[in-house]
Write a protein that holds these residues in place. Structure first.
Motif, short mmCIF file in Angstrom:
data_model
loop_
_atom_site.label_atom_id
_atom_site.label_comp_id
_atom_site.label_asym_id
_atom_site.label_seq_id
_atom_site.Cartn_x
_atom_site.Cartn_y
_atom_site.Cartn_z
N LEU A 176 0.82 -1.21 0.00
CA LEU A 176 0.00 0.00 0.00
C LEU A 176 0.85 1.26 0.00
N ASP A 177 2.12 1.14 0.39
CA ASP A 177 3.01 2.30 0.40
C ASP A 177 3.80 2.43 -0.90
N LYS A 178 3.59 1.49 -1.81
CA LYS A 178 4.28 1.56 -3.10
C LYS A 178 3.39 2.24 -4.13
N MET B 294 -3.04 -1.23 -8.57
CA MET B 294 -3.87 -2.35 -8.14
C MET B 294 -2.97 -3.44 -7.54
N ILE B 295 -3.50 -4.07 -6.51
CA ILE B 295 -2.79 -5.16 -5.84
C ILE B 295 -3.72 -6.36 -5.83
N ARG C 13 -4.51 7.31 -10.23
CA ARG C 13 -3.52 7.26 -9.14
C ARG C 13 -3.98 7.99 -7.89
N VAL C 14 -5.26 8.22 -7.80
CA VAL C 14 -5.86 8.73 -6.57
C VAL C 14 -6.51 7.57 -5.83
N VAL C 15 -7.11 6.67 -6.62
CA VAL C 15 -7.77 5.50 -6.06
C VAL C 15 -6.88 4.28 -6.28
N LYS C 16 -6.64 3.55 -5.21
CA LYS C 16 -5.85 2.31 -5.28
C LYS C 16 -6.77 1.16 -4.88
N PHE C 17 -6.69 0.08 -5.64
CA PHE C 17 -7.56 -1.07 -5.36
C PHE C 17 -6.74 -2.28 -4.91
N VAL C 18 -7.19 -2.91 -3.85
CA VAL C 18 -6.71 -4.24 -3.48
C VAL C 18 -7.88 -5.18 -3.77
N VAL D 282 1.46 -9.13 -6.54
CA VAL D 282 0.55 -10.27 -6.48
C VAL D 282 0.87 -11.06 -5.22
N VAL D 283 -0.14 -11.27 -4.39
CA VAL D 283 0.03 -12.06 -3.18
C VAL D 283 -0.84 -13.31 -3.34
#
Length: 271
Positions: A39-41, A45-46, A148-153, A177-178
């Motif tokens: 989340l700090d990178k 999307m993750i 790049r304002v919204v990040k999705f996991v 990718v986890v």
């Protein structure tokens, strides 16, 4: 009729996503750390993926509860399949404004709203069960991530015949990718012991031997959902005997007969 303690014990193994029931294993702690550091990178999307029952929802839920006091983070624990409702929920979460039921959020307007936030904030959305979203809605999620304002996991099921990461709409945007996998025998033993001990049932935890865990693992392959189902069934059988035939059960160890009865009841063994 008096209540059996095993009715409470079996409910420990209900398949629910509850932060209070989170069990930390070495493997889950490792994956959680990767996810949190991601989340700090500068990622758009993750992806958190694995077969059903490997703990994706539990980790996502844990992440939300741990970070909601310090991050602008929102958790959609169930898929919102209607595009209208999804966009409405995204906007309401970001703006803290309620949209009237009969009004629709214009997607171009939502994109513009996100772009206006650039450099001012980063909003994290945790989306569970994304394999249920349509291709059209996934495209909108991708475009929102591009601001790049919204990040999705996002979580997705890994299937037998399809490598999810190779899907066209993930190739260029997912950088982290986890992958979650089933537990091995040692991890499964820790999982079962911790589930019982953190609810105060130390004596019951001591009833379950390594041999019992290997027996359970043989059928569940270390899948947490299947293991929960197995142990719920074991203690459901215990509850019956405790109420009606207490002399037939041991409080020192779990008889193999009861483990086999549970396996038959679930359908792992055909009698």
């Amino acid at each position: 009729m008096s209540k059996s303690k095993y009715s409470e014990i079996k409910n420990i193994f209900l398949d629910t996503v509850d932060n209070d029931n989170y069990v930390e294993l070495d493997s889950t702690a490792f994956n959680y750390k990767i996810l949190e550091e991601s989340l700090d990178k500068p990622l758009k999307m993750i992806l958190l993926f694995g077969r059903p029952g490997t703990g994706k929802s539990m980790i996502l839920n844990r992440l939300y509860h741990n970070l909601r006091g310090s991050r602008d983070i929102h958790y959609f624990d169930a898929p919102i399949l209607s595009e209208k409702e999804f966009l409405k929920n995204i906007y309401e979460s970001m703006s803290s404004k309620k949209i009237p039921q009969n009004m629709r959020v214009n997607f171009d307007g939502l994109l513009k709203y996100c772009q206006q936030q650039k450099g001012k904030r980063e909003v994290i959305f945790l989306l569970d069960e994304c394999q249920l979203y349509s291709e059209a809605l996934m495209e909108k999620i991708r475009l929102l991530a591009d601001t790049r304002v919204v990040k999705f996991v996002i979580t997705l099921h890994k299937t037998e015949n399809e490598d999810i990461i190779a899907k066209e709409h993930f190739k260029t945007r997912i950088w982290e990718v986890v992958e979650l996998k089933n537990a091995d025998v040692d991890d499964l033993e820790v999982y079962i012991q911790k589930k019982l001990i953190q609810k105060g049932f130390v004596e019951v935890a001591n009833m379950i031997t390594k041999k019992d865990v290997k027996f359970i693992h043989n059928f569940t392959k270390g899948n947490f959902r299947e293991t929960n189902k197995f142990l719920y069934t074991v203690f459901n059988i215990y509850e019956y005997y405790d109420l009606f035939k207490p002399e037939k059960i041991s409080t020192q160890r779990i008889p193999k007969k009861i483990l086999e009865m549970a396996a038959i009841k679930i359908g792992y063994i055909h009698d």
